[in-house]
Design a protein around this motif. Structure first.
Motif, PDB file in Angstrom:
ATOM      1  N   VAL A  82       0.710  -1.277   0.104  1.00  0.00           N
ATOM      2  CA  VAL A  82       0.114  -0.035   0.104  1.00  0.00           C
ATOM      3  C   VAL A  82       0.912   1.221  -0.173  1.00  0.00           C
ATOM      4  O   VAL A  82       1.738   1.219   0.905  1.00  0.00           O
ATOM      5  CB  VAL A  82      -0.836   0.129   1.309  1.00  0.00           C
ATOM      6  N   VAL A  83       0.751   2.200  -0.841  1.00  0.00           N
ATOM      7  CA  VAL A  83       1.376   3.288  -1.001  1.00  0.00           C
ATOM      8  C   VAL A  83       0.505   4.696  -0.554  1.00  0.00           C
ATOM      9  O   VAL A  83      -0.429   4.674  -1.032  1.00  0.00           O
ATOM     10  CB  VAL A  83       1.961   3.680  -2.406  1.00  0.00           C
ATOM     11  N   ALA A  84       0.817   4.973   0.614  1.00  0.00           N
ATOM     12  CA  ALA A  84      -0.116   6.045   1.021  1.00  0.00           C
ATOM     13  C   ALA A  84       0.765   6.809   1.887  1.00  0.00           C
ATOM     14  O   ALA A  84       1.296   6.800   3.157  1.00  0.00           O
ATOM     15  CB  ALA A  84      -1.236   5.420   1.975  1.00  0.00           C
ATOM     16  N   PRO A  85       0.743   8.446   1.732  1.00  0.00           N
ATOM     17  CA  PRO A  85       0.368   9.040   0.454  1.00  0.00           C
ATOM     18  C   PRO A  85       1.153   8.366  -0.695  1.00  0.00           C
ATOM     19  O   PRO A  85       2.388   8.364  -0.590  1.00  0.00           O
ATOM     20  CB  PRO A  85       0.279  10.469   0.681  1.00  0.00           C
ATOM     21  N   ALA A  86       0.568   8.331  -1.984  1.00  0.00           N
ATOM     22  CA  ALA A  86       1.416   8.484  -3.078  1.00  0.00           C
ATOM     23  C   ALA A  86       1.318   9.619  -3.823  1.00  0.00           C
ATOM     24  O   ALA A  86       0.287  10.147  -4.137  1.00  0.00           O
ATOM     25  CB  ALA A  86       0.393   7.391  -4.154  1.00  0.00           C
ATOM     26  N   THR A  87       2.492  10.345  -3.832  1.00  0.00           N
ATOM     27  CA  THR A  87       2.734  11.507  -4.330  1.00  0.00           C
ATOM     28  C   THR A  87       2.620  11.422  -5.932  1.00  0.00           C
ATOM     29  O   THR A  87       2.792  10.409  -6.446  1.00  0.00           O
ATOM     30  CB  THR A  87       4.068  11.941  -3.960  1.00  0.00           C
ATOM     31  N   ALA A  88       2.329  12.561  -6.363  1.00  0.00           N
ATOM     32  CA  ALA A  88       2.407  12.593  -8.018  1.00  0.00           C
ATOM     33  C   ALA A  88       3.856  12.091  -8.495  1.00  0.00           C
ATOM     34  O   ALA A  88       3.946  11.378  -9.412  1.00  0.00           O
ATOM     35  CB  ALA A  88       2.477  14.201  -8.642  1.00  0.00           C
ATOM     36  N   ASP A  89       5.069  12.422  -7.690  1.00  0.00           N
ATOM     37  CA  ASP A  89       6.282  11.723  -8.089  1.00  0.00           C
ATOM     38  C   ASP A  89       6.302  10.210  -8.068  1.00  0.00           C
ATOM     39  O   ASP A  89       6.976   9.649  -8.825  1.00  0.00           O
ATOM     40  CB  ASP A  89       7.419  12.614  -7.387  1.00  0.00           C
ATOM     41  N   MET A  90       5.785   9.882  -6.960  1.00  0.00           N
ATOM     42  CA  MET A  90       6.020   8.525  -6.834  1.00  0.00           C
ATOM     43  C   MET A  90       5.078   7.802  -7.770  1.00  0.00           C
ATOM     44  O   MET A  90       5.419   6.729  -8.437  1.00  0.00           O
ATOM     45  CB  MET A  90       5.495   7.990  -5.571  1.00  0.00           C
ATOM     46  N   MET A  91       3.759   8.373  -8.133  1.00  0.00           N
ATOM     47  CA  MET A  91       3.078   7.731  -9.364  1.00  0.00           C
ATOM     48  C   MET A  91       3.877   7.746 -10.550  1.00  0.00           C
ATOM     49  O   MET A  91       3.689   6.787 -11.305  1.00  0.00           O
ATOM     50  CB  MET A  91       1.818   8.531  -9.321  1.00  0.00           C
ATOM     51  N   ALA A  92       4.582   8.843 -10.684  1.00  0.00           N
ATOM     52  CA  ALA A  92       5.142   8.985 -12.052  1.00  0.00           C
ATOM     53  C   ALA A  92       6.484   7.988 -12.351  1.00  0.00           C
ATOM     54  O   ALA A  92       6.707   7.200 -13.276  1.00  0.00           O
ATOM     55  CB  ALA A  92       5.867  10.273 -12.474  1.00  0.00           C
ATOM     56  N   ARG A  93       6.949   7.767 -10.971  1.00  0.00           N
ATOM     57  CA  ARG A  93       8.088   6.699 -10.930  1.00  0.00           C
ATOM     58  C   ARG A  93       7.613   5.274 -11.099  1.00  0.00           C
ATOM     59  O   ARG A  93       8.209   4.529 -11.703  1.00  0.00           O
ATOM     60  CB  ARG A  93       9.103   6.890  -9.811  1.00  0.00           C
ATOM     61  N   MET A  94       6.399   4.980 -10.570  1.00  0.00           N
ATOM     62  CA  MET A  94       5.600   3.699 -10.679  1.00  0.00           C
ATOM     63  C   MET A  94       5.437   3.311 -12.112  1.00  0.00           C
ATOM     64  O   MET A  94       5.587   2.539 -12.426  1.00  0.00           O
ATOM     65  CB  MET A  94       4.446   3.639  -9.862  1.00  0.00           C
ATOM     66  N   THR A 112       3.058  -8.927  -6.216  1.00  0.00           N
ATOM     67  CA  THR A 112       2.083  -8.954  -4.975  1.00  0.00           C
ATOM     68  C   THR A 112       1.324  -7.885  -5.397  1.00  0.00           C
ATOM     69  O   THR A 112       1.532  -6.580  -5.976  1.00  0.00           O
ATOM     70  CB  THR A 112       2.994  -8.546  -3.716  1.00  0.00           C
ATOM     71  N   PRO A 113      -0.092  -7.954  -5.097  1.00  0.00           N
ATOM     72  CA  PRO A 113      -0.785  -6.798  -5.581  1.00  0.00           C
ATOM     73  C   PRO A 113      -0.406  -5.391  -4.801  1.00  0.00           C
ATOM     74  O   PRO A 113      -0.210  -5.312  -3.830  1.00  0.00           O
ATOM     75  CB  PRO A 113      -2.370  -7.258  -5.098  1.00  0.00           C
ATOM     76  N   VAL A 114      -0.864  -4.145  -5.683  1.00  0.00           N
ATOM     77  CA  VAL A 114      -0.450  -2.896  -4.914  1.00  0.00           C
ATOM     78  C   VAL A 114      -1.833  -2.096  -5.040  1.00  0.00           C
ATOM     79  O   VAL A 114      -2.418  -2.016  -5.808  1.00  0.00           O
ATOM     80  CB  VAL A 114       0.594  -2.474  -5.723  1.00  0.00           C
ATOM     81  N   MET A 115      -1.669  -1.313  -4.111  1.00  0.00           N
ATOM     82  CA  MET A 115      -2.906  -0.080  -3.876  1.00  0.00           C
ATOM     83  C   MET A 115      -2.244   1.107  -3.523  1.00  0.00           C
ATOM     84  O   MET A 115      -1.219   1.217  -2.807  1.00  0.00           O
ATOM     85  CB  MET A 115      -3.768  -0.601  -2.659  1.00  0.00           C
ATOM     86  N   ILE A 116      -2.655   2.327  -4.108  1.00  0.00           N
ATOM     87  CA  ILE A 116      -2.192   3.721  -4.090  1.00  0.00           C
ATOM     88  C   ILE A 116      -3.255   4.485  -3.608  1.00  0.00           C
ATOM     89  O   ILE A 116      -4.365   4.379  -3.875  1.00  0.00           O
ATOM     90  CB  ILE A 116      -1.332   3.930  -4.923  1.00  0.00           C
ATOM     91  N   ALA A 171     -10.990  -0.149   1.884  1.00  0.00           N
ATOM     92  CA  ALA A 171     -10.306  -0.560   0.684  1.00  0.00           C
ATOM     93  C   ALA A 171      -9.300  -1.985   0.713  1.00  0.00           C
ATOM     94  O   ALA A 171      -9.428  -3.019  -0.105  1.00  0.00           O
ATOM     95  CB  ALA A 171      -9.823   0.411  -0.188  1.00  0.00           C
ATOM     96  N   ILE A 172      -8.543  -1.957   1.479  1.00  0.00           N
ATOM     97  CA  ILE A 172      -7.507  -2.890   1.805  1.00  0.00           C
ATOM     98  C   ILE A 172      -8.219  -4.202   2.309  1.00  0.00           C
ATOM     99  O   ILE A 172      -7.907  -5.327   1.786  1.00  0.00           O
ATOM    100  CB  ILE A 172      -6.520  -2.386   2.836  1.00  0.00           C
ATOM    101  N   GLU A 173      -9.219  -4.139   3.153  1.00  0.00           N
ATOM    102  CA  GLU A 173      -9.954  -5.546   3.287  1.00  0.00           C
ATOM    103  C   GLU A 173     -10.566  -6.154   2.612  1.00  0.00           C
ATOM    104  O   GLU A 173     -10.711  -7.135   2.336  1.00  0.00           O
ATOM    105  CB  GLU A 173     -10.724  -5.244   4.602  1.00  0.00           C
ATOM    106  N   ARG A 174     -11.051  -5.221   1.580  1.00  0.00           N
ATOM    107  CA  ARG A 174     -11.896  -5.713   0.280  1.00  0.00           C
ATOM    108  C   ARG A 174     -10.798  -6.218  -0.502  1.00  0.00           C
ATOM    109  O   ARG A 174     -11.040  -7.354  -1.150  1.00  0.00           O
ATOM    110  CB  ARG A 174     -12.507  -4.567  -0.556  1.00  0.00           C
ATOM    111  N   ALA A 175      -9.615  -5.763  -0.628  1.00  0.00           N
ATOM    112  CA  ALA A 175      -8.634  -5.968  -1.627  1.00  0.00           C
ATOM    113  C   ALA A 175      -7.935  -7.443  -1.242  1.00  0.00           C
ATOM    114  O   ALA A 175      -7.800  -8.492  -1.943  1.00  0.00           O
ATOM    115  CB  ALA A 175      -7.605  -5.136  -2.014  1.00  0.00           C
ATOM    116  N   LEU A 176      -8.058  -7.609   0.043  1.00  0.00           N
ATOM    117  CA  LEU A 176      -7.538  -8.747   0.602  1.00  0.00           C
ATOM    118  C   LEU A 176      -8.374 -10.140   0.612  1.00  0.00           C
ATOM    119  O   LEU A 176      -7.847 -11.112   0.721  1.00  0.00           O
ATOM    120  CB  LEU A 176      -7.124  -8.761   2.358  1.00  0.00           C
TER     121      LEU A 176
END
Ligand code: C5P
Length: 407
Positions: A82-94, A112-116, A171-176
């Protein structure tokens, strides 16, 4: 219990990640925290590790960690990143697949599944570059929660606030557990709350709907595993955690939001849509003049339920409306079901002595093609659970072949 690798990015919303760690731990999840270099400008590694009860990972080349557990291993033992907070820069790098620090390397080195949970200034969020990156990340299967609309730390207003920790936790619990619940894999649309129809910039036509029943229905559907789009007018009830919430003001906006949210397997119209709007809302405040009343000419609002129920192509398998009546509830509601072309109507008696409007309880009659069924008086959340259960049975029983008329 699940193992969450929580990557904290460098944004003002990082302070909310402390609460997210607390809520994750309280819900029984194990949290391994990772901080980017700039996250350290907003929260301290000490507070993060104290709340997580574990060491914080910060550097890519950390010899002890390499000896204990390679950084690649770190992301593979987790059930979810889980990326929280996901900054604009982190999203760009991802989106680019870069491995320029520990966080981005972990994200690249895992399947592994990823959530931002994005958080940034509204202009940065709306910038075509960020929207392009968002589309890329969604295309890569990355789950996205938020951002929410609201006042930003920088004083601007708009989408960009990180979702609240409780919403991220939901959202995490639903994703799991994506395959749990009879409605998993199903999309249900719910309208809720009143609409506000402007007269001028300060006045509007509205009604007393609190949005309580619609919110309870969305929550019940989420509990059964559905994906829920919740289109709400300005309601006093807080919107359900974990739904895709679309906030609107007017009936016209509600109709547009509903059309944009389709296709759906089922649609429940719990909103108290204003029947009329002022034909031409004034751009300036109408001045009060002694002895002269403003002539307001009204126009009829679109009937959202009837439109969706009458769709020739792409109609949801099950369309449910509400009927708030004060007398001859069943006969009026039965006629309404036929007039609107919906499959089910939940009728309730809203005469003042029932205390239902704005209250916590409801007494409904479910009207289907088979007849009327009285439900005992119960809480709005119990009504919601029963409706969600019936809806799951109807969708399951139809196996995708049920037509509106047969349900
Ligand atoms: O016609 P009436 O307002 O009594 O019908 C109530 C039902 O129709 C509710 O399910 C309500 O959400 C829906 N409705 C709608 N659009 C309107 C009026 C009502 O979706 N303009």
């Amino acid at each position: 219990m699940s193992h969450i690798l929580l990557i904290i990015g460098g944004g003002i919303a990082a302070y909310k990640s402390l609460d997210l760690i607390r809520q994750l731990s309280k819900a029984g999840h194990e949290v391994t925290p990772v901080m980017t270099k700039s996250a350290g400008e907003f929260v301290t590694p000490l507070s993060v590790s104290a709340l997580a009860g574990r060491k914080v990972h910060e550097a890519l080349f950390d010899l002890t960690a390499e000896a204990e557990m390679g950084h690649i291993q770190l992301s593979r033992v987790a059930d979810l990143l889980v990326v929280a907070p996901a900054t604009a820069d982190m999203m760009a790098r991802m989106a680019q697949g870069r491995a320029s620090d520990l966080a981005s390397t972990l994200l690249l080195a895992t399947d592994t599944p990823v959530m931002i949970a994005p958080a940034m200034n509204v202009r940065m969020w709306e910038h075509p570059a960020t929207q392009r990156n968002l589309a890329t990340l969604k295309g890569d299967g990355i789950m996205v929660v938020g951002p929410e609309e609201g006042e930003m730390a920088c004083g601007e207003y708009g989408p960009g606030r990180m979702s609240e920790p409780a919403a991220i936790l939901a959202a995490i619990e639903r994703a799991l557990r994506p395959d749990q619940g009879p409605l998993s894999g199903r999309h249900v649309l719910v309208t809720s709350g009143p609409t506000h129809e402007p007269i001028d910039p300060v006045r509007y036509i509205a009604n007393r709907s609190s949005g309580a029943q619609g919110t309870a229905i969305a929550e019940a559907l989420l509990r059964l595993g559905a994906r829920v789009t919740f289109v709400t007018g300005p309601a006093s009830a807080a919107p359900p955690m974990g739904a895709d919430v679309v906030k609107v003001e007017t009936a016209a906006e509600m109709l547009a939001a509903v059309e944009a949210a389709l296709p759906a397997d089922a649609a429940i119209f719990a909103a108290a849509v204003a029947d009329w709007r002022v034909e031409t809302a004034q751009a300036r405040k109408i001045k009060k003049q002694a002895g002269a009343l403003p002539g307001l000419s009204l126009a009829e609002n679109p009937d959202i339920l009837a439109r969706v129920a009458g769709m020739a192509v792409g109609r949801p398998e099950l369309v449910v409306g509400f009927a708030a009546e004060t007398d001859e509830v069943v006969s009026h509601a039965t006629a309404k079901r036929a007039r609107k072309g919906c499959d089910w109507i939940l009728a309730n008696d809203v005469s003042p002595e029932t205390g239902i409007m704005g209250g916590t309880e409801n007494a409904v009659t479910l009207i289907t093609g088979e007849g009327a069924e009285d439900w005992p008086r119960m809480s709005k959340s119990a009504v919601a659970d029963r409706l969600a259960q019936r809806l799951a049975e109807a969708l399951g029983a139809g196996d995708g072949t049920a037509s509106g008329g047969r349900i």
